[in-house]
Design an enzyme around this catalytic site. Sequence first.
Site, mmCIF file in Angstrom:
data_model
loop_
_atom_site.group_PDB
_atom_site.id
_atom_site.type_symbol
_atom_site.label_atom_id
_atom_site.label_comp_id
_atom_site.label_asym_id
_atom_site.label_seq_id
_atom_site.Cartn_x
_atom_site.Cartn_y
_atom_site.Cartn_z
ATOM 1 N N ASP A 1 72.282 -53.555 -11.362
ATOM 2 C CA ASP A 1 71.716 -52.852 -10.221
ATOM 3 C C ASP A 1 72.093 -53.688 -8.987
ATOM 4 O O ASP A 1 72.449 -54.868 -9.123
ATOM 5 C CB ASP A 1 70.193 -52.766 -10.408
ATOM 6 C CG ASP A 1 69.495 -52.218 -9.198
ATOM 7 O OD1 ASP A 1 69.932 -51.173 -8.691
ATOM 8 O OD2 ASP A 1 68.507 -52.831 -8.734
ATOM 9 N N LEU A 2 72.039 -53.093 -7.814
ATOM 10 C CA LEU A 2 72.438 -53.830 -6.596
ATOM 11 C C LEU A 2 71.235 -54.387 -5.828
ATOM 12 O O LEU A 2 71.016 -55.605 -5.788
ATOM 13 C CB LEU A 2 73.254 -52.898 -5.689
ATOM 14 C CG LEU A 2 73.708 -53.485 -4.363
ATOM 15 C CD1 LEU A 2 74.700 -54.621 -4.566
ATOM 16 C CD2 LEU A 2 74.344 -52.401 -3.488
ATOM 17 N N ASP A 3 70.450 -53.452 -5.242
ATOM 18 C CA ASP A 3 69.340 -53.866 -4.375
ATOM 19 C C ASP A 3 68.279 -54.604 -5.205
ATOM 20 O O ASP A 3 67.724 -54.053 -6.148
ATOM 21 C CB ASP A 3 68.698 -52.622 -3.725
ATOM 22 C CG ASP A 3 69.662 -51.899 -2.791
ATOM 23 O OD1 ASP A 3 70.224 -52.549 -1.907
ATOM 24 O OD2 ASP A 3 69.847 -50.679 -2.960
ATOM 25 N N GLU B 1 68.177 -55.270 -14.100
ATOM 26 C CA GLU B 1 67.404 -54.398 -13.196
ATOM 27 C C GLU B 1 66.144 -55.071 -12.654
ATOM 28 O O GLU B 1 65.471 -55.795 -13.376
ATOM 29 C CB GLU B 1 66.935 -53.169 -13.987
ATOM 30 C CG GLU B 1 67.757 -51.935 -13.792
ATOM 31 C CD GLU B 1 67.625 -51.324 -12.403
ATOM 32 O OE1 GLU B 1 66.762 -51.746 -11.612
ATOM 33 O OE2 GLU B 1 68.411 -50.424 -12.096
ATOM 34 N N ASP B 2 65.798 -54.769 -11.409
ATOM 35 C CA ASP B 2 64.538 -55.286 -10.854
ATOM 36 C C ASP B 2 63.462 -54.201 -10.755
ATOM 37 O O ASP B 2 62.333 -54.502 -10.398
ATOM 38 C CB ASP B 2 64.762 -55.880 -9.448
ATOM 39 C CG ASP B 2 65.062 -54.806 -8.418
ATOM 40 O OD1 ASP B 2 65.864 -53.894 -8.722
ATOM 41 O OD2 ASP B 2 64.496 -54.881 -7.318
ATOM 42 N N LYS C 1 61.391 -48.608 -5.014
ATOM 43 C CA LYS C 1 62.466 -49.424 -5.585
ATOM 44 C C LYS C 1 63.195 -48.694 -6.711
ATOM 45 O O LYS C 1 62.555 -48.188 -7.634
ATOM 46 C CB LYS C 1 61.910 -50.754 -6.095
ATOM 47 C CG LYS C 1 61.532 -51.647 -4.936
ATOM 48 C CD LYS C 1 61.257 -53.064 -5.372
ATOM 49 C CE LYS C 1 60.966 -53.915 -4.145
ATOM 50 N NZ LYS C 1 60.350 -55.180 -4.495
ATOM 51 N N SER D 1 74.092 -48.431 -9.429
ATOM 52 C CA SER D 1 73.097 -48.405 -8.339
ATOM 53 C C SER D 1 72.842 -46.993 -7.847
ATOM 54 O O SER D 1 73.740 -46.149 -7.879
ATOM 55 C CB SER D 1 73.631 -49.251 -7.175
ATOM 56 O OG SER D 1 72.875 -49.021 -5.998
ATOM 57 N N ALA D 2 71.631 -46.745 -7.363
ATOM 58 C CA ALA D 2 71.294 -45.444 -6.776
ATOM 59 C C ALA D 2 71.790 -45.328 -5.349
ATOM 60 O O ALA D 2 71.780 -44.249 -4.756
ATOM 61 C CB ALA D 2 69.772 -45.262 -6.791
ATOM 62 N N LYS E 1 67.463 -42.689 -11.439
ATOM 63 C CA LYS E 1 66.731 -43.475 -12.425
ATOM 64 C C LYS E 1 65.265 -43.022 -12.368
ATOM 65 O O LYS E 1 64.788 -42.737 -11.285
ATOM 66 C CB LYS E 1 66.809 -44.968 -12.066
ATOM 67 C CG LYS E 1 68.235 -45.537 -12.027
ATOM 68 C CD LYS E 1 68.251 -46.937 -11.446
ATOM 69 C CE LYS E 1 69.682 -47.409 -11.209
ATOM 70 N NZ LYS E 1 69.776 -48.710 -10.547
ATOM 71 N N THR F 1 68.366 -56.681 -0.250
ATOM 72 C CA THR F 1 68.368 -55.597 0.741
ATOM 73 C C THR F 1 67.042 -54.830 0.758
ATOM 74 O O THR F 1 66.828 -54.012 1.653
ATOM 75 C CB THR F 1 69.498 -54.593 0.450
ATOM 76 O OG1 THR F 1 69.608 -54.469 -0.958
ATOM 77 C CG2 THR F 1 70.803 -55.019 1.043
HETATM 78 C C1 BG6 Z 1 68.252 -48.261 -4.573
HETATM 79 C C2 BG6 Z 1 67.075 -48.891 -3.854
HETATM 80 O O1 BG6 Z 1 69.103 -49.259 -5.025
HETATM 81 O O2 BG6 Z 1 68.972 -47.398 -3.700
HETATM 82 C C3 BG6 Z 1 66.198 -47.808 -3.240
HETATM 83 O O3 BG6 Z 1 66.313 -49.668 -4.771
HETATM 84 C C4 BG6 Z 1 67.043 -46.911 -2.344
HETATM 85 O O4 BG6 Z 1 65.159 -48.422 -2.510
HETATM 86 C C5 BG6 Z 1 68.202 -46.328 -3.148
HETATM 87 O O5 BG6 Z 1 66.252 -45.847 -1.828
HETATM 88 C C6 BG6 Z 1 69.113 -45.433 -2.312
HETATM 89 O O6 BG6 Z 1 69.766 -46.202 -1.350
HETATM 90 P P1 BG6 Z 1 70.626 -45.627 -0.142
HETATM 91 O O7 BG6 Z 1 71.341 -46.844 0.367
HETATM 92 O O8 BG6 Z 1 71.567 -44.613 -0.698
HETATM 93 O O9 BG6 Z 1 69.680 -45.036 0.833
HETATM 94 MG MG MG Z 2 66.945 -52.563 -7.535
#
Ligand code: BG6
Ligand code: MG
Length: 212
Positions: free
Chosen positions: A11-13, A171-172, A47, A116-117, A147, A19
């Site tokens: 996962d990224l964030d 994953e967090d 999250k 990542s989402a 997710k 972030t």
């Molecule tokens: C996820 C974050 O990685 O990405 C969420 O944990 C965030 O908080 C989601 O809403 C979507 O991100 P973005 O950058 O497409 O708005």
């Molecule tokens: Mg995350």
Amino acid sequence: MLETMKGAIFDLDGVIVDTAKYHYLAWRSLANRLGFEFTERDNERLKGVSRMESLQILLEVGGVEADEAERQQMADMKNKEYVGYISRLEPSEILPGAKEYLQQLRRQGVKIALGSASKNAAFILERLGIATLFDAVIDGTKVSKAKPDPEVFLAASAALGLAPADCVVFEDAAAGVEAGKAAGCGAIGIGSPDILSAADWVIGGLDELVRE
Ligand code: BG6
Ligand code: MG
């Protein structure tokens, strides 16, 4: 599990980069503009959740009704502020051990994917100078189901040419751990064991996995 994995999906964030605080600041500004407070505790629920679903939760917290066009406008406003923050992102905001662990896995011959989402994922990887460490990037521009649906991790393991059972997800978010397990991958939670109880194993950060 880590000794036998052939693919690692991150996962990224909150896993690679810190972030989450910028997502929070941008969502809080939107809430304030709409006339209500949005706390860090409320933010926990966002999250791992996609942008539009995050907005849905935020509007529920504030008791605000909005039609489709208004929602799109609000999401765009939030993203504009968020992109302002991440445009100034520094490599020093890579979480402790993340880059070193990615490099260690590459040396070991383990394939690496992002799962990542976020629709801003590619931009963030470039900004941090770590895009070349990934063999595949599956992000919010490539999947439609958020997710805890396993879609993102199934797509990531397929992009690596591996069976999900040969991959481990890092994953967090509780929704992310759930998605990883539903995909048939191993799941390592990063953060609190209370929130990530569905993971096979919970650690405080990727720095714990880096060998000297
Ligand atoms: C996820 C974050 O990685 O990405 C969420 O944990 C965030 O908080 C989601 O809403 C979507 O991100 P973005 O950058 O497409 O708005
Ligand atoms: Mg995350």
